[in-house]
Design a protein around this motif. Structure first.
Motif, mmCIF file in Angstrom:
data_model
loop_
_atom_site.group_PDB
_atom_site.id
_atom_site.type_symbol
_atom_site.label_atom_id
_atom_site.label_comp_id
_atom_site.label_asym_id
_atom_site.label_seq_id
_atom_site.Cartn_x
_atom_site.Cartn_y
_atom_site.Cartn_z
ATOM 1 N N PHE A 1 0.812 -1.214 0.000
ATOM 2 C CA PHE A 1 0.000 0.000 0.000
ATOM 3 C C PHE A 1 0.849 1.269 0.000
ATOM 4 O O PHE A 1 0.640 2.181 -0.792
ATOM 5 C CB PHE A 1 -0.915 0.033 1.228
ATOM 6 C CG PHE A 1 -2.022 -0.980 1.190
ATOM 7 C CD1 PHE A 1 -2.573 -1.419 -0.013
ATOM 8 C CD2 PHE A 1 -2.553 -1.504 2.361
ATOM 9 C CE1 PHE A 1 -3.602 -2.344 -0.054
ATOM 10 C CE2 PHE A 1 -3.582 -2.430 2.345
ATOM 11 C CZ PHE A 1 -4.097 -2.847 1.129
ATOM 12 N N HIS A 2 1.808 1.323 0.909
ATOM 13 C CA HIS A 2 2.530 2.568 1.114
ATOM 14 C C HIS A 2 3.514 2.872 -0.012
ATOM 15 O O HIS A 2 3.830 4.046 -0.257
ATOM 16 C CB HIS A 2 3.238 2.541 2.468
ATOM 17 C CG HIS A 2 2.291 2.446 3.621
ATOM 18 N ND1 HIS A 2 1.401 3.453 3.939
ATOM 19 C CD2 HIS A 2 2.053 1.445 4.511
ATOM 20 C CE1 HIS A 2 0.670 3.088 4.976
ATOM 21 N NE2 HIS A 2 1.043 1.870 5.339
ATOM 22 N N SER B 1 1.797 4.545 -5.424
ATOM 23 C CA SER B 1 1.265 5.900 -5.570
ATOM 24 C C SER B 1 0.091 5.891 -6.544
ATOM 25 O O SER B 1 -0.112 4.903 -7.273
ATOM 26 C CB SER B 1 2.348 6.839 -6.104
ATOM 27 O OG SER B 1 2.702 6.483 -7.435
ATOM 28 N N LYS C 1 -6.107 7.269 -2.621
ATOM 29 C CA LYS C 1 -5.605 5.903 -2.538
ATOM 30 C C LYS C 1 -6.343 5.124 -1.452
ATOM 31 O O LYS C 1 -6.587 3.926 -1.592
ATOM 32 C CB LYS C 1 -4.100 5.907 -2.256
ATOM 33 C CG LYS C 1 -3.467 4.518 -2.288
ATOM 34 C CD LYS C 1 -1.948 4.577 -2.257
ATOM 35 C CE LYS C 1 -1.430 4.998 -0.907
ATOM 36 N NZ LYS C 1 0.054 4.881 -0.831
ATOM 37 N N GLU C 2 -6.724 5.814 -0.382
ATOM 38 C CA GLU C 2 -7.441 5.140 0.691
ATOM 39 C C GLU C 2 -8.777 4.588 0.197
ATOM 40 O O GLU C 2 -9.195 3.498 0.606
ATOM 41 C CB GLU C 2 -7.671 6.095 1.865
ATOM 42 C CG GLU C 2 -8.364 5.416 3.039
ATOM 43 C CD GLU C 2 -8.180 6.166 4.339
ATOM 44 O OE1 GLU C 2 -9.160 6.250 5.091
ATOM 45 O OE2 GLU C 2 -7.062 6.656 4.596
ATOM 46 N N GLN D 1 -1.933 -6.620 5.016
ATOM 47 C CA GLN D 1 -1.855 -5.165 4.901
ATOM 48 C C GLN D 1 -3.210 -4.519 5.164
ATOM 49 O O GLN D 1 -3.287 -3.486 5.837
ATOM 50 C CB GLN D 1 -1.377 -4.777 3.495
ATOM 51 C CG GLN D 1 0.074 -5.094 3.212
ATOM 52 C CD GLN D 1 0.469 -4.578 1.840
ATOM 53 O OE1 GLN D 1 0.664 -3.386 1.648
ATOM 54 N NE2 GLN D 1 0.562 -5.484 0.881
ATOM 55 N N GLU E 1 -3.995 -1.842 8.108
ATOM 56 C CA GLU E 1 -4.487 -0.508 7.781
ATOM 57 C C GLU E 1 -5.726 -0.137 8.589
ATOM 58 O O GLU E 1 -6.004 1.038 8.809
ATOM 59 C CB GLU E 1 -4.811 -0.414 6.283
ATOM 60 C CG GLU E 1 -3.593 -0.318 5.385
ATOM 61 C CD GLU E 1 -2.825 0.973 5.606
ATOM 62 O OE1 GLU E 1 -3.406 2.059 5.403
ATOM 63 O OE2 GLU E 1 -1.649 0.889 6.006
#
Length: 213
Positions: free
Chosen positions: A29-30, A33, A55-56, A119, A123
């Protein structure tokens, strides 16, 4: 101006979710982009932002799709119960669901997709909206698993003197542990899960401990 058919809008949204899922599975996730998503889907910035503003929101869409797929897999399993042993149903459905989702995510194997699930879980600790999505998905799965357990209880293959939800949550904890092992160690298999479950479910707890030495 001609109205865009809903089918086209749905297909475009699915295209974006699928591309994001591949990026998340590949890079996390991180490290992913929005530019990565644009490139993966071959769509313009405006085309993607028409459906997802961040993105969230994409992470949440990927999570919802995974929960929906898992719920559907176990809902289908209810129709086979209690013809097949419970240990076989749980292991085969869980393994098949992970494999299907891994394929859709463009992952090389189920371990990569299992890491994506981890992930999502992590999150939820920082995102209230994603935590709410996880809770809804969890509640939906509990309802389906409860149907499955009640089917085996009605057939006399599981005891009825224990609350159904206690059995459900224990089985779900086992399934979650299977995902964690697959993600972190990569050596979890459906055969291992099936054999372990079968042994535990058929163990004679009243046997004399001296007799097994």
């Amino acid at each position: 101006m001609a109205r865009v058919p809903q089918a086209h809008l749905d297909a475009r949204r699915q295209q974006i979710v699928a591309g994001a899922r591949r990026c998340f599975t590949r890079n996390g996730f991180h490290a992913t982009s929005m530019q990565d998503v644009f490139k993966e889907t071959g769509l313009s910035t405006g085309a993607v932002y028409r459906y997802f503003s961040s993105k969230e929101e994409l992470i949440q869409a990927v999570a919802v799709e995974a929960f929906t797929a898992m719920r559907g897999a176990f809902a289908d399993a209810v129709r086979d119960a209690p013809v097949r042993p419970l240990d076989e149903v749980l292991s085969s459905v869980l393994s098949a669901a992970l494999s299907e989702q891994a394929t859709r995510a463009g992952a090389e194997d189920t371990r990569a997709f299992a890491r994506l699930i981890l992930q999502v879980w992590s999150e939820t600790l920082r995102s209230e909206s994603l935590a709410a999505t996880l809770q809804q998905g969890y509640d939906d799965l509990r309802a389906v698993w409860a149907d499955l357990v009640r089917t085996y209880q009605a057939a006399g293959q599981l005891p009825v003197d224990v609350p159904t939800d206690h059995v459900v949550r224990t089985l779900m904890a086992l399934a979650q542990g299977f995902v964690v092992q697959q993600a972190l160690l990569g050596d979890a298999s459906s055969e291992m899960l099936r054999n372990g479950l079968h042994t535990l479910m058929t163990a004679d707890l009243d046997a004399d401990p001296q007799s097994v030495r």
